[in-house]
Each structure stands twice: as structure tokens, then as C-alpha cells.
Design an enzyme around this catalytic site. Structure first.
Site, short mmCIF file in Angstrom:
data_model
loop_
_atom_site.label_atom_id
_atom_site.label_comp_id
_atom_site.label_asym_id
_atom_site.label_seq_id
_atom_site.Cartn_x
_atom_site.Cartn_y
_atom_site.Cartn_z
N LYS A 24 -19.78 -24.79 9.97
CA LYS A 24 -18.93 -25.79 9.31
C LYS A 24 -18.82 -27.02 10.21
CE LYS A 24 -14.20 -27.13 8.72
NZ LYS A 24 -14.66 -28.47 8.59
N GLU A 77 -14.16 -23.19 22.88
CA GLU A 77 -14.29 -24.31 23.82
C GLU A 77 -13.25 -25.32 23.37
OE1 GLU A 77 -14.82 -27.64 25.07
OE2 GLU A 77 -16.82 -27.77 24.17
N CYS A 81 -14.02 -33.64 25.40
CA CYS A 81 -13.11 -32.58 25.85
C CYS A 81 -13.02 -32.54 27.37
CB CYS A 81 -13.54 -31.25 25.29
SG CYS A 81 -15.29 -30.94 25.49
N GLU A 138 -3.58 -33.94 26.35
CA GLU A 138 -4.92 -34.50 26.10
C GLU A 138 -4.78 -35.66 25.11
OE1 GLU A 138 -7.66 -32.02 23.81
OE2 GLU A 138 -9.26 -32.68 25.13
P1 NDP Z 1 -9.44 -29.49 15.30
O1 NDP Z 1 -9.39 -28.47 16.35
O2 NDP Z 1 -8.43 -29.49 14.23
O3 NDP Z 1 -10.87 -29.42 14.56
C1 NDP Z 1 -12.05 -28.86 15.08
C2 NDP Z 1 -12.82 -28.12 13.99
O4 NDP Z 1 -12.06 -27.01 13.54
C3 NDP Z 1 -13.07 -28.95 12.74
O5 NDP Z 1 -14.29 -28.53 12.15
C4 NDP Z 1 -11.90 -28.58 11.85
O6 NDP Z 1 -12.16 -28.81 10.51
C5 NDP Z 1 -11.79 -27.09 12.15
N1 NDP Z 1 -10.48 -26.50 11.92
C6 NDP Z 1 -9.26 -27.10 11.98
N2 NDP Z 1 -8.28 -26.21 11.72
C7 NDP Z 1 -8.88 -25.03 11.50
C8 NDP Z 1 -8.41 -23.73 11.20
N3 NDP Z 1 -7.12 -23.47 11.10
N4 NDP Z 1 -9.29 -22.73 11.05
C9 NDP Z 1 -10.60 -22.98 11.18
N5 NDP Z 1 -11.12 -24.19 11.45
C10 NDP Z 1 -10.28 -25.20 11.62
O7 NDP Z 1 -9.49 -30.89 15.97
P2 NDP Z 1 -9.07 -32.28 15.32
O8 NDP Z 1 -10.27 -32.83 14.71
O9 NDP Z 1 -7.89 -32.18 14.42
O10 NDP Z 1 -8.63 -33.07 16.60
C11 NDP Z 1 -7.32 -32.90 17.10
C12 NDP Z 1 -7.32 -32.90 18.60
O11 NDP Z 1 -8.10 -31.82 19.07
C13 NDP Z 1 -7.95 -34.11 19.26
O12 NDP Z 1 -7.06 -35.16 19.37
C14 NDP Z 1 -8.34 -33.54 20.58
O13 NDP Z 1 -7.21 -33.56 21.43
C15 NDP Z 1 -8.72 -32.12 20.28
N6 NDP Z 1 -10.17 -31.96 20.12
C16 NDP Z 1 -10.86 -31.36 21.11
C17 NDP Z 1 -12.23 -31.23 21.01
C18 NDP Z 1 -13.04 -30.59 22.07
O14 NDP Z 1 -14.22 -30.85 22.13
N7 NDP Z 1 -12.48 -29.75 22.88
C19 NDP Z 1 -12.97 -31.74 19.87
C20 NDP Z 1 -12.14 -32.29 18.83
C21 NDP Z 1 -10.80 -32.40 19.00
P3 NDP Z 1 -11.80 -30.25 9.85
O15 NDP Z 1 -12.63 -31.26 10.58
O16 NDP Z 1 -12.23 -30.05 8.45
O17 NDP Z 1 -10.33 -30.48 10.03
#
Ligand code: NDP
Length: 811
Positions: A191, A266, A300, A397
Site C-alpha cells: 500500500k 521503521e 525519518c 519530530e
Molecule cells: P503515517 O504513519 O500515518 O503513514 C504512513 C503509512 O501508513 C501511509 O501509507 C498511511 O496511509 C499508512 N497508515 C496510516 N495509518 C494506518 C493504520 N492505522 N493502519 C495501517 N496503515 C496506516 O504518517 P503520516 O503520513 O500521517 O505522517 C505523520 C507523521 O509521521 C509525519 O509528520 C512524520 O512525523 C511521521 N512520518 C515518519 C516517516 C518515517 O519515514 N519514519 C514517514 C512518514 C511520516 P495513508 O497515506 O493512506 O494515510
């Protein structure tokens, strides 16, 4: 005006990359479908979600919004494909991965343009960093597919993998997930993030071009609540691999607890960027640009906390401000910009909110004098000084181009500040004194430490976090283990479902008595003397300790005869034991040679008391004397094995395509909580303690609830074998209750649990609090006597985490 003035004042001209190839491709493919079984299909819901170009704020296209029926179809396709793909010879899989690598290279420019349009990243980054790394990941893993049979002998793929990726490196995260999964023989349902699906959909075309068997790669776009959660909860998925926020990671940990799904996470970070006063400050400035303004700081492992030695802080800040003034924020497809657009209005608002919070908290804000473009979602590079370490901006973060700076005086203070975070993904250390840098790097709790460099990645070198940055590694040989399991587990899965987790006693027929094995031992004295009461206590901080509760727990033999009493441990005993284990942290810094010597010494002292230990096993289990002796001898052999491994489980040096080396060093995890299996009261206990302490961890261990006396007898052996106080702590009592306390304890870094399925779930749930690593048995039994199941690299891996230290060389 002379030539010099012209150079000084000359404006950059625009150097735009053409958007047309990307826009044409989008036009030709919309409306986008879901990629299942190598075919495109409409989403069952008939719904679509908008994909926005963050550089303009305008709609690019719409992608399919899948629902759980689509996820079911994708999982079914992956399951069907797994039946063949999982058995496809490594060489054949290698050829497919090679074809994917080639495909990425063939379409590299289109992928780069699409990524910039969809995510807002500067084209320079997508073209020169993201896409080349994607290709490299597939090449590298083609090699592992080829070598799997010999280099991962005894391992099998886990099955169908659900993969959930974020928006910050859309195609690169896809590669980090798909390449190792396929190399190891798994099939996947991936996904993409809602904001950034386009390059994943282009990759689906590359999968078709490479003629991968249908169902091996499935790509399902849509919302987290529909697709993400359906994947996480799907009963026919064997593993979830997730990259994203710590909060979502935590909820996935909870949702999968007890399901038996393998999990790698991660998550977020707040990585320190440590500058010593002898660092080359001009290089440092460029390092900071790469650390926090690369990908708009939406990384990240971004070096978001600048920690500077006090005496050079002002000098560095003024150089930094001068450099920031010259950074260029703007249209992502312009090759002359440094910083592109923030992925979405929501993320932009969150950055603004946190920056306002920083100002309210009293930090000093600095931003360049120029203004950002008003169309699209842009935020200027931002520096906070006068930041106090406990404030929100120093801890949370921000995931944007915002740097918070703090100062330190001594190396020890630098380490303390660096580790003052709940995360542990990465760190950079800057010093011209390599001795100092190499001294500091191992002291920082982070999965990657870059010396005089930052944000370097390569497929050969695993990447992943400590603490709340998650667990599991991506890349390197260590990353492969996230996608395999020991082959014998597949054979016993059926068996475990029907058994209560007890190993059948292979020698139940053997009736050799204790007396027979004790023939020739001491005879009883004339006349009757009552035996001297021997009270097994707990063992905490190198001392025998009475239980805080003041209660004892009766231990009965199989014939219901009372054979002893052990302390009834409680929360307080666990807390004391964890404290003692922490105090013994110096164990990790002794030499491996010394640790090996101590393990040999334990074996030696156990051998002297072989029969006494065998007698104890008979008493507790009713097994034959011969069988009990076999267990003691296997325990001694196990101690020898880990004494041997102590100085041979050494890590690797990687050679990424640069001038330099990466040291991949297995490090102890810290304090490991453990709950022992009931089978083999002595061997089960030592099989957990020995690998953990061999690798430099300290342990708090709860012995078998049914047969704890073999473990409590061991403390006398430890006391006579030079095991330092606090390295092994033993708390007896109710296994699940004490294990839960350990799993919830913030100062316990990992938890191993060998017990019931329900208990395993309890541990995984309880561990979500501080995201500690868990290793649980889900009620499956192991044959502890077998070397394949009871010892070896599986245990050593669970006892360590790999830190990658990057050392570029040359002037
Ligand atoms: P999320 O953790 O919400 O999203 C990451 C992925 O997980 C996306 O594909 C999202 O789908 C999916 N997802 C979200 N909620 C669920 C769930 N309950 N069950 C399964 N899958 C889920 O990150 P955000 O995009 O909302 O970003 C928010 C914050 O997260 C950022 O500000 C940052 O601080 C952190 N972040 C960290 C990252 C890293 O590399 N460590 C990467 C991205 C964000 P969808 O996109 O459809 O919501």
C-alpha cells in the site's frame, strides 16, 4: 561593476526539467486502477482519491481508493502466487530482480519526474539519489536471491507480506520493502501512501514488463483506514512491514499482537548532529544542509538536532545563517533549487504549529530574509537557537526543514544530549579527530551513525532504529532475516496448533533411577538428621534476595510432593532487578575475550555439579536420571557454543559505492527481560541467558514457573564463575504476571517470552508502550536439545542490533 561583482550578485536562472513526460504518462493511464495479479482492475468501491502536486497545489490526477474486498483479492492473489514463487529456485528469482533493476534504470527519468510532481521533492534529489538507490536495491537483492540457498540455508520465506509505506521516499521505500521480500521468496501486497502513489503505479508497469509471475507483486492504493488497516488485520498475511509514524507503528504493534505475524517497523526519529570544536566547520555547514534540508527535512533520520560544542557554536551559527540565506526554495522541477515543496497542506500546518510552539517556548527563531513562493506548499529553512533540551521542538519530530540547536561542553555531555530522546534512528558525529569520533559513535543509541557525513544510504548496509524508532533492519544481510523464518518452524506450525506447547519427552521409556546414576556417591550417615533447609532466593544485583512480597510459592514434583519453595516475585522485585541490570551495563564494554572466558567458566563449574543438577531435574520433572543428565550435558555444550560465538559474531564491513567503508557492528540491546519455557528447566534457562550475556546484554529472567529450581540453583554457579553483579538477575514467581511488568518497563530494552499464545499476545501488547523489541513463541514449542532449534545465530540476532558506522576516507 567588475566581473567579481557580477558573479557575486548574479541570480540563478531557472533550469526547469520538462514536466510533460510525467504529465503525459498520467494522462494516458488515468483513471488509475489497482494492480492485482499483474492486471489492472477498478476499485470495488468505485471511489477515487485526489493526488495533488505540492509544488503548485493543483490536482494531478485521481487514484483508486481500494476497500477491504480489494485487499482480500490482492491477498488471495499473493497467496496463490506464493505456492510457486516460494519454491522458485534462487537463481530464477535473481533473474527477475535483475530485470526489475534494469526496468527501473530504463525508466529512471520518468520515475524521477513523476516523483517530483507527486511528492514535491527537488528533481536533483529524485534523479540523483532516490531512483539510483532504487535500482541499486534491486541489483543488490538479486544477489541475495542467488545466494539464499547457501547463505541462508535452513531458512524459508515467511509467506505473504503486507507492506505499508510513507510518502517521503515513495519509490525508495517501495524498493526497500519489495526487493528483500521477493529475493527471499515472499509475495507482497503493498500500500503506497495516499499522497504519493504514482511511482508505485509506474513500478507496477515495470513488474509487467519484467513478466513477473502474476500475484507476486500487488499494489493497492487507497486510504489508511480502508487499505492499511485491512492489511494489518488480514488473517492470511504472514508479515507486516511498515514505515511511518511512531503512533501508527504502535497501533500496528497492538493490532498484530498475538497473531503470529512477523513485524518490522521503521518509525520516526529526532536524530542528533554532533559537532565537536575541532570539526571542519565549512564541511559541517554543508553536512547540515544535507541533514535537515534534504527532502525538506521530511526524512525519518534527518539530523534535526544540532548539538555544537559551546566554544564554536556562535561561529557555526553565523556560517549557517549565511548559507541559509543562499538556499533556494521553489519549484521542485527546477534543477537550481535546493528545497522543494512540503507534501501536503496538513503537513505544512503541522510544521507551522510546531514552529510557533518553539517561539512560545522561548527559543530564538531565525529564517532567511527572502520569501517562499506562495503557490504550492513551501516552508523556509528554519534555525532555532537557545533551545532548552526538554522543550517540544527539541523532543518532537517536526518532519520539516526546521533545525533546533543546542550546545554542550564535554564529549560526555554531547552523548547525554544526543541520547536524550525516545528515538534512536541515526546520528552524525563531526570531528577531525577520528579517535574521538569512533569513541562517540558506539555510545549513541542509534541504528546508523555517520562520521563526518550524513544521510548516506546503501542497499548493503542495514537501516533501522533503536527504541521508539522501531525494530527490524532494511538492507544488508541483516535485513533479509525480516523476510525469512527457520525452515523447521514451518514443519512444527501444525503440531503446535494441536499441542499445549510441551515438548514430548523422547526418553519417556527410560527408567534409569537417580540412585543408579549416583552410584558411588556419598552414603547417608548413621542415624537420622533432618535435612538443612535450603531456601532458593531470587538473585538481584549479584546478591541473593528475598521477595519483596514476603510470600513464597510452593514447588511440587510430578508426584505432588513438595520439593521446595521459591520467592513470589512482584513488580518491586522486577524494578530492583532492572535497576541492577542497568547498573551492570559496563558488561557490554568489556572485551569479548573476557566474556567468552566467563561463559567457559560457568560451563566448567556446572560440570563439577553435573549430578546435583540432574537430580534437581528429576525431582521437578519426573524424567529419568539419564534423560536429566543428557539435559545437563547439553547445557554445558550450549555454554561452550556461546563462549565460542562471543568473539566470533563480529559484524561486517560493507563497501558501498563510494570511497569509504561502513562498519556494521552487532551491539547488545541493553537490558533484556526473559521468560523461560517450562520444558527443560535448566537447558531452557541457559539457552536464553547464554546468548544474551555472550553479546554483552544484561538480563532479568523469570525461570520456568513450574520448575524454577534448576534456575535458582544456577546463581551459585554464577557467583563462583566471576559473572559480575547484575549481569544475570533471577526473579521467580508467576511467569505471565512478571513478564508483563517486564514488557511494560520503560528501562527494559527487549523482551523474550517462551510460553503460551495468550502470554505472547500479552507481551506484544504490553511492549507497545516504549516499542521494545519482542521475541515470543506464540505457544510453539522448540526442541531445546536440538542445536538447530535451541541455539545459534537466531538467538544471537535476537540478542543484538546492528549499528552501521559510515567512514568515508580520502581528502
Ligand atoms: P503515517 O504513519 O500515518 O503513514 C504512513 C503509512 O501508513 C501511509 O501509507 C498511511 O496511509 C499508512 N497508515 C496510516 N495509518 C494506518 C493504520 N492505522 N493502519 C495501517 N496503515 C496506516 O504518517 P503520516 O503520513 O500521517 O505522517 C505523520 C507523521 O509521521 C509525519 O509528520 C512524520 O512525523 C511521521 N512520518 C515518519 C516517516 C518515517 O519515514 N519514519 C514517514 C512518514 C511520516 P495513508 O497515506 O493512506 O494515510
Amino acid at each position: 561593476m567588475n566581473v567579481m561583482d557580477i558573479f557575486e550578485t548574479m541570480e540563478y536562472g531557472p533550469a526547469p526539467e520538462a514536466a510533460n513526460p510525467g504529465l503525459d504518462w498520467i494522462k494516458a493511464h488515468q483513471p488509475f486502477g489497482l494492480f492485482i495479479n499483474n492486471r489492472w482492475r477498478k476499485p470495488a468501491s468505485g471511489q477515487y482519491i485526489e493526488s495533488i502536486n505540492p509544488g503548485s497545489g493543483k490536482t494531478l490526477t485521481r487514484v483508486a481508493a481500494a476497500n477491504s474486498a480489494d485487499v482480500d483479492a490482492a491477498v488471495a492473489a499473493a497467496r496463490k502466487a506464493f505456492a510457486r514463487w516460494g519454491r522458485t529456485p534462487g537463481h530464477v528469482r535473481a533473474r527477475y530482480l535483475y530485470a526489475l533493476a534494469r526496468g527501473v534504470q530504463k525508466h529512471s527519468r520518468l520515475l524521477a519526474v513523476l516523483e517530483s510532481l507527486d511528492n514535491g521533492k527537488p528533481i536533483r534529489e529524485t534523479r540523483d539519489i532516490d531512483i539510483p538507490l532504487v535500482a541499486r536495491h534491486f541489483y543488490y537483492h538479486a544477489g541475495w536471491a542467488q545466494l539464499m540457498e547457501s547463505e541462508l540455508a535452513g531458512y524459508a520465506p515467511v509467506g505473504v507480506v503486507g507492506q505499508i509505506i510513507p510518502w517521503n521516499f515513495p519509490l525508495l521505500m517501495l524498493a526497500w520493502k519489495i526487493a528483500p521480500a521477493l529475493a527471499m521468496g515472499n509475495t507482497v501486497v503493498l500500500k503506497p501512501a495516499r499522497y504519493t502513489s504514482l511511482t508505485a503505479l509506474k513500478f507496477a508497469e515495470i513488474v509487467q514488463e519484467a513478466a513477473l509471475p502474476p500475484g507476486v507483486v500487488n499494489i493497492v492504493t487507497g486510504e489508511a483506514s480502508a487499505v492499511g488497516e485491512a492489511l494489518v488485520n488480514h488473517p492470511d498475511i504472514n508479515k507486516i512491514a511498515f514505515t511511518g509514524s511512531t503512533e501508527v507503528g504502535r497501533s500496528i504493534r497492538r493490532a498484530t499482537a498475538g497473531s503470529g505475524k512477523k513485524l518490522s517497523l521503521e518509525l520516526g526519529g529526532k536524530s542528533p548532529f554532533v559537532v565537536f570544536d575541532d570539526a571542519d566547520l565549512d564541511s559541517v555547514v554543508e553536512g547540515v544542509v544535507d541533514a535537515i534540508w534534504f527532502n525538506q527535512g521530511q526524512v525519518c533520520c534527518a539530523g534535526s538536532r544540532l548539538l555544537v560544542q559551546e566554544n564554536v557554536a556562535e561561529r557555526l551559527f553565523s556560517k549557517l545563517r549565511a548559507r541559509m540565506e543562499r538556499l533556494r526554495v521553489g519549484e521542485p522541477l527546477d534543477k537550481a533549487i535546493d528545497i522543494g515543496a512540503i507534501v501536503s497542506p496538513g503537513q505544512l500546518k503541522e510544521i507551522q504549529r510546531l514552529v510557533e510552539q518553539g517561539v512560545k517556548e522561548g527559543a530564538t527563531l531565525w529564517q532567511p530574509s527572502w520569501a517562499c513562493p506562495t503557490e504550492g506548499y513551501f516552508f523556509p529553512p528554519t534555525l532555532f537557537t537557545n533551545v532548552s533540551p526538554a522543550t517540544t521542538i527539541a523532543q518532537v519530530e517536526i518532519f520539516g526543514p526546521v533545525l533546533v540547536a543546542m550546545t554542550f561542553r564535554t564529549p560526555a555531555e554531547a552523548v547525554e544530549l544526543a541520547n536524550n530522546t525516545r528515538y534512536g534512528l541515526a546520528a552524525s558525529v563531526w570531528s577531525e579527530n577520528i579517535n574521538l569520533a569512533l569513541d562517540i559513535a558506539p555510545k549513541i543509541k542509534a541504528g546508523s551513525v555517520w562520521i563526518n557525513c550524513t544521510n548516506l544510504f546503501d542497499a548493503s548496509s542495514g537501516f533501522g532504529g533503536y527504541r521508539e524508532s522501531g525494530f527490524g533492519r532494511e538492507g544488508g544481510k541483516e535485513g533479509l532475516y525480516e523476510y525469512v523464518k527457520p525452515a523447521w518452524e514451518i514443519d512444527t506450525t501444525q503440531e503446535a496448533a494441536s499441542s499445549n506447547g510441551h515438548v514430548p519427552d523422547a526418553s519417556a521409556e527410560d527408567t534409569t533411577s537417580l540412585e543408579e546414576i549416583e552410584a558411588g556417591e556419598e552414603q547417608s550417615t548413621d542415624g537420622w538428621l533432618p535435612p538443612i533447609d535450603r531456601t532458593p532466593k531470587m538473585f538481584i544485583g549479584g546478591k541473593q534476595a528475598r521477595p519483596d512480597s514476603g510470600y513464597s510459592r510452593a514447588i511440587y514434583g510430578p508426584d505432588r510432593r513438595l520439593i521446595g519453595q521459591v520467592g513470589e516475585g512482584n513488580r518491586k522485585d522486577i524494578r530492583n532487578a532492572v535497576e541492577a541490570a542497568h547498573k551492570a551495563g559496563g558488561w557490554a564494554f568489556g572485551t569479548t575475550h573476557n566474556r567468552a572466558q566467563i561463559l567457559y567458566y560457568i560451563a566448567e563449574n556446572l560440570a563439577v555439579r553435573e549430578r546435583e543438577f540432574a537430580r534437581r531435574i528429576v525431582e521437578q520433572t519426573g524424567r529419568s536420571g539419564k534423560d536429566a543428565l543428557t539435559e545437563v550435558q547439553a547445557t554445558i555444550s550450549r555454554l561452550f557454543s556461546y563462549a565460542a560465538w562471543t568473539d566470533k559474531y563480529e559484524g561486517l564491513v560493507h563497501r558501498p559505492p563510494m570511497r569509504g567503508a561502513v562498519l556494521a557492528m552487532p551491539e547488545p540491546i541493553g537490558v533484556i527481560g526473559m521468560a523461560c519455557p517450562d520444558d527443560y528447566p535448566l537447558l531452557g534457562f541457559i539457552s536464553l541467558v547464554a546468548p544474551a550475556i555472550a553479546m554483552g546484554n544484561t538480563v532479568v529472567i523469570v525461570p520456568s514457573q513450574r520448575s524454577p529450581l534448576s534456575a535458582t540453583d544456577c546463581y551459585q554457579v554464577f557467583e563462583t564463575s566471576d559473572v559480575p553483579a547484575g549481569v544475570v538477575n533471577i526473579v521467580t514467581g508467576e511467569r505471565d504476571l512478571l513478564s508483563k511488568v517486564l514488557a511494560e518497563h520503560d528501562d527494559v530494552d527487549a523482551m523474550w517470552y517462551f510460553g503460551s499464545l495468550e502470554g505472547s499476545k500479552l507481551i506484544e501488547l504490553a511492549s507497545a508502550g516504549n516499542m521494545k523489541r519482542t521475541w515470543v513463541s506464540y505457544g510453539h514449542s522448540r526442541n531445546w536439545l536440538s542445536r538447530e532449534q535451541g541455539e545459534g545465530q537466531e538467538f544471537l540476532r535476537e540478542a543484538t542490533q546492528v549499528k552501521n558506522i559510515w567512514i568515508p576516507y580520502g581528502e
